[in-house]
Structures are given as C-alpha cells and as structure tokens.
Motif scaffolding. Structure first.
Motif, mmCIF file in Angstrom:
data_model
loop_
_atom_site.group_PDB
_atom_site.id
_atom_site.type_symbol
_atom_site.label_atom_id
_atom_site.label_comp_id
_atom_site.label_asym_id
_atom_site.label_seq_id
_atom_site.Cartn_x
_atom_site.Cartn_y
_atom_site.Cartn_z
ATOM 1 N N ALA A 96 35.097 -44.476 -80.372
ATOM 2 C CA ALA A 96 36.333 -43.841 -80.843
ATOM 3 C C ALA A 96 37.413 -44.867 -81.156
ATOM 4 O O ALA A 96 38.136 -44.743 -82.149
ATOM 5 N N ILE A 97 37.518 -45.899 -80.324
ATOM 6 C CA ILE A 97 38.567 -46.896 -80.507
ATOM 7 C C ILE A 97 38.384 -47.660 -81.819
ATOM 8 O O ILE A 97 39.349 -47.941 -82.527
ATOM 9 N N TRP A 98 37.142 -47.974 -82.147
ATOM 10 C CA TRP A 98 36.907 -48.792 -83.341
ATOM 11 C C TRP A 98 36.513 -47.986 -84.582
ATOM 12 O O TRP A 98 36.686 -48.453 -85.694
ATOM 13 N N LEU A 99 36.003 -46.769 -84.387
ATOM 14 C CA LEU A 99 35.522 -45.996 -85.532
ATOM 15 C C LEU A 99 36.317 -44.722 -85.794
ATOM 16 O O LEU A 99 36.123 -44.094 -86.834
ATOM 17 N N GLY A 100 37.165 -44.305 -84.873
ATOM 18 C CA GLY A 100 37.980 -43.118 -85.095
ATOM 19 C C GLY A 100 37.628 -41.965 -84.175
ATOM 20 O O GLY A 100 36.558 -41.928 -83.581
ATOM 21 N N MET A 129 28.719 -31.560 -73.601
ATOM 22 C CA MET A 129 28.975 -31.959 -74.975
ATOM 23 C C MET A 129 30.467 -31.970 -75.276
ATOM 24 O O MET A 129 30.995 -32.925 -75.857
ATOM 25 N N PHE A 130 31.140 -30.895 -74.878
ATOM 26 C CA PHE A 130 32.576 -30.843 -75.134
ATOM 27 C C PHE A 130 33.326 -31.883 -74.309
ATOM 28 O O PHE A 130 34.262 -32.522 -74.798
ATOM 29 N N SER A 131 32.934 -32.067 -73.040
ATOM 30 C CA SER A 131 33.638 -33.004 -72.159
ATOM 31 C C SER A 131 33.593 -34.420 -72.727
ATOM 32 O O SER A 131 34.644 -35.074 -72.879
ATOM 33 N N TRP A 132 32.403 -34.911 -73.034
ATOM 34 C CA TRP A 132 32.280 -36.266 -73.571
ATOM 35 C C TRP A 132 32.872 -36.358 -74.975
ATOM 36 O O TRP A 132 33.491 -37.357 -75.327
ATOM 37 N N GLY A 133 32.688 -35.322 -75.761
ATOM 38 C CA GLY A 133 33.282 -35.326 -77.092
ATOM 39 C C GLY A 133 34.796 -35.364 -77.050
ATOM 40 O O GLY A 133 35.438 -36.108 -77.800
ATOM 41 N N PHE A 134 35.383 -34.582 -76.168
ATOM 42 C CA PHE A 134 36.839 -34.534 -76.040
ATOM 43 C C PHE A 134 37.400 -35.880 -75.578
ATOM 44 O O PHE A 134 38.453 -36.327 -76.050
ATOM 45 N N LEU A 135 36.680 -36.539 -74.669
ATOM 46 C CA LEU A 135 37.110 -37.870 -74.235
ATOM 47 C C LEU A 135 37.092 -38.851 -75.401
ATOM 48 O O LEU A 135 37.982 -39.705 -75.527
ATOM 49 N N GLY A 136 36.067 -38.738 -76.253
ATOM 50 C CA GLY A 136 36.021 -39.573 -77.440
ATOM 51 C C GLY A 136 37.177 -39.289 -78.385
ATOM 52 O O GLY A 136 37.771 -40.209 -78.952
ATOM 53 N N PHE A 137 37.506 -38.023 -78.540
ATOM 54 C CA PHE A 137 38.621 -37.641 -79.406
ATOM 55 C C PHE A 137 39.934 -38.229 -78.885
ATOM 56 O O PHE A 137 40.720 -38.803 -79.645
ATOM 57 N N VAL A 141 42.589 -40.972 -80.558
ATOM 58 C CA VAL A 141 44.014 -40.713 -80.776
ATOM 59 C C VAL A 141 44.852 -41.908 -80.309
ATOM 60 O O VAL A 141 45.829 -42.300 -80.955
ATOM 61 N N PHE A 142 44.451 -42.514 -79.186
ATOM 62 C CA PHE A 142 45.196 -43.648 -78.614
ATOM 63 C C PHE A 142 44.473 -44.973 -78.853
ATOM 64 O O PHE A 142 44.547 -45.894 -78.032
ATOM 65 N N ARG A 143 43.779 -45.082 -79.977
ATOM 66 C CA ARG A 143 42.919 -46.228 -80.243
ATOM 67 C C ARG A 143 43.674 -47.553 -80.261
ATOM 68 O O ARG A 143 43.182 -48.556 -79.734
ATOM 69 N N LYS A 144 44.865 -47.601 -80.853
ATOM 70 C CA LYS A 144 45.581 -48.875 -80.993
ATOM 71 C C LYS A 144 46.017 -49.459 -79.656
ATOM 72 O O LYS A 144 45.743 -50.626 -79.370
ATOM 73 N N PRO A 145 46.705 -48.691 -78.790
ATOM 74 C CA PRO A 145 47.055 -49.270 -77.479
ATOM 75 C C PRO A 145 45.833 -49.602 -76.637
ATOM 76 O O PRO A 145 45.856 -50.580 -75.881
ATOM 77 N N LEU A 146 44.757 -48.818 -76.745
ATOM 78 C CA LEU A 146 43.553 -49.102 -75.962
ATOM 79 C C LEU A 146 42.853 -50.368 -76.448
ATOM 80 O O LEU A 146 42.212 -51.067 -75.666
ATOM 81 N N GLN A 147 42.963 -50.665 -77.745
ATOM 82 C CA GLN A 147 42.399 -51.906 -78.274
ATOM 83 C C GLN A 147 43.149 -53.123 -77.755
ATOM 84 O O GLN A 147 42.547 -54.162 -77.488
ATOM 85 N N LYS A 148 44.452 -52.995 -77.596
ATOM 86 C CA LYS A 148 45.286 -54.156 -77.287
ATOM 87 C C LYS A 148 45.417 -54.439 -75.798
ATOM 88 O O LYS A 148 45.687 -55.578 -75.408
ATOM 89 N N SER A 149 45.253 -53.440 -74.947
ATOM 90 C CA SER A 149 45.536 -53.611 -73.521
ATOM 91 C C SER A 149 44.320 -53.284 -72.655
ATOM 92 O O SER A 149 43.827 -52.150 -72.666
ATOM 93 N N LYS A 150 43.865 -54.274 -71.890
ATOM 94 C CA LYS A 150 42.764 -54.051 -70.949
ATOM 95 C C LYS A 150 43.200 -53.127 -69.817
ATOM 96 O O LYS A 150 42.406 -52.333 -69.303
ATOM 97 N N VAL A 151 44.472 -53.239 -69.427
ATOM 98 C CA VAL A 151 44.986 -52.395 -68.346
ATOM 99 C C VAL A 151 44.945 -50.928 -68.752
ATOM 100 O O VAL A 151 44.473 -50.066 -68.000
ATOM 101 N N LEU A 152 45.436 -50.630 -69.968
ATOM 102 C CA LEU A 152 45.416 -49.248 -70.447
ATOM 103 C C LEU A 152 43.978 -48.746 -70.607
ATOM 104 O O LEU A 152 43.693 -47.580 -70.337
ATOM 105 N N LEU A 153 43.093 -49.634 -71.030
ATOM 106 C CA LEU A 153 41.682 -49.253 -71.189
ATOM 107 C C LEU A 153 41.083 -48.873 -69.841
ATOM 108 O O LEU A 153 40.356 -47.876 -69.728
#
Length: 233
Positions: A96-100, A129-137, A141-153
């Motif tokens: 999700a972080i790198w592909l959307g 299916m919904f649980s893992w899918g929703f986590l991916g969604f 949504v928060f892909r940019k901050p998760l890419q930049k911060s190990k703490v947030l990840l």
C-alpha cells in the motif's frame, strides 16, 4: 476523474464490502461464506481495474500484485507453527505504501482467501479479507508519512495488530451468539489480548525487516516500467 475514482473506491471498499461481510454473517451464517468471499474478491479488484484504463502497463502491475500476494500467502504458511507471527500485514502495508491504497486492499484481501486454501476456508474468511484489506487501504492513505518515518511505521504496525484482532473479534462474537453483544465482544477481546500483543509485535518486526528491501525494489520497478503512478492510484 480522480474525485470520481476516489469516491468509487471509498463506496466499494469501505461501505459495500463491510455491509456484505457483516450482512452475510447475519443472514446466511455458515452456508454461503464461499459466495461472500467471492463477492469480496471481485469488489476488492474493481477500483484497481478501473485505474488501469486499458494501459499497456496493466499486465506488469497485475504481475507485481500477484507476486506480492503469493509471498504474503507463502509467508503465512511458513510461519503456521507460530499463530501470532504472520508477515501478511507487513507485506500488505508495504504494498500500500509504495503502490497505493487500492493495491494494498487487493493484496490484503486476496492473501487471506488464497492462504486459507491451506488453513481452511470458512465464515471467518470474509472477515479476514476485509481486515487485511482495510489495513492496506489505511496504509495507502497515510503512505507518505509511513515512507518517511520508521517510528510511524512501527506505530502503524502495532495499531494494525490491534485493529485486525478487533475486527476478527466481531466475527467470533457473531459466531458464538448468533448476534452481536457488546459484553461478549469485550470478553472475547480481553481473552485475545496475548495473541493480539504477539501479532502487533510481529508486525513491527516484519515491517522493519521487509520495508526497506521490498520497498526499494518496488520503487525501482515503478520507475523502470512507469507503473503505479501516484496520480492514478
């Protein structure tokens, strides 16, 4: 067009699919879980297919998603001997972080149904299916901050473990009572706390181990083939 696509994505992934999953549990109980799972599979893929718009790169994008789903499912099989240690969430979040967010939902949802051909299909499958899918969604949504911060990840990994268990406890409550009772749900959630904690920690471990190498490879593939552009996903 982007607003139209985002509206369709939200309606399908966050409204229609949860209604089908929960409604199916109330109406059909255990009889038609396979049909519910199939509906979730098809609906999960619709926003992603809509983004392809018959582009030449769509086959490459599908191939990458198929590989990620296969790795996620295989990882769940490899660590089957440790119930709380699963790389599914980590791979879903990384996708999700790198592909959307659409790609993240597809990887999470299809990893659940495909890996359950080994672990066993059942009325719990649509909830997984919904649980893992929703986590991916959410990760998308928060892909940019998760890419930049190990703490947030890492914090998202802990949050993902808690949220996954919380959603699955809904199914456990429905299965036990034939309906939803808050007292039963809270009891189930309290009983599952050790597994939830183990799962949250495993998410952090897998995210720290996999996010950099897998993320770098996905980024190279995106640049090389011009796929999964951020203005389309």
């Amino acid at each position: 067009m982007r607003k139209k696509k985002n509206g369709m994505t939200i309606c399908i992934l966050l409204l229609l699919i949860p209604l089908i999953v929960v409604g199916g549990a109330f109406v059909f109980r255990e009889k038609y879980y396979a049909w519910i799972s199939l509906c979730v599979c098809i609906l999960s893929c619709l926003p992603l297919f809509y983004c392809f718009e018959r582009r030449e790169s769509s086959s490459k994008e599908l191939t990458i998603l198929a590989v990620l789903i296969a790795l996620s499912s295989l990882g769940r099989f490899v660590f089957a001997w440790l119930p709380g240690l699963k790389p599914v969430t980590a791979i879903t979040v990384i996708a999700a972080i790198w592909l959307g967010k659409e790609a993240g939902f597809v990887v999470g949802a299809l990893s659940a149904v495909i890996s359950n051909f080994y672990f066993g299909q059942g009325p719990w499958t649509p909830f997984q299916m919904f649980s893992w899918g929703f986590l991916g969604f959410l990760a998308g949504v928060f892909r940019k901050p998760l890419q930049k911060s190990k703490v947030l990840l890492c914090l998202f990994g802990v949050f993902a473990g808690i949220l996954y268990s919380s959603i699955m406890d809904i199914w456990t409550t429905l299965w036990a009572d034939g309906g939803f009772r808050l007292s039963r749900y809270l009891a189930m959630a309290a009983t599952a706390l050790p597994v939830t904690a183990e799962y949250a920690v495993s998410n952090v471990v897998f995210l720290l181990l996999l996010s950099k190498p897998v993320g770098e490879k996905l980024e190279r593939l995106k640049k090389k083939y011009g796929i999964f552009a951020t203005d389309r996903l």
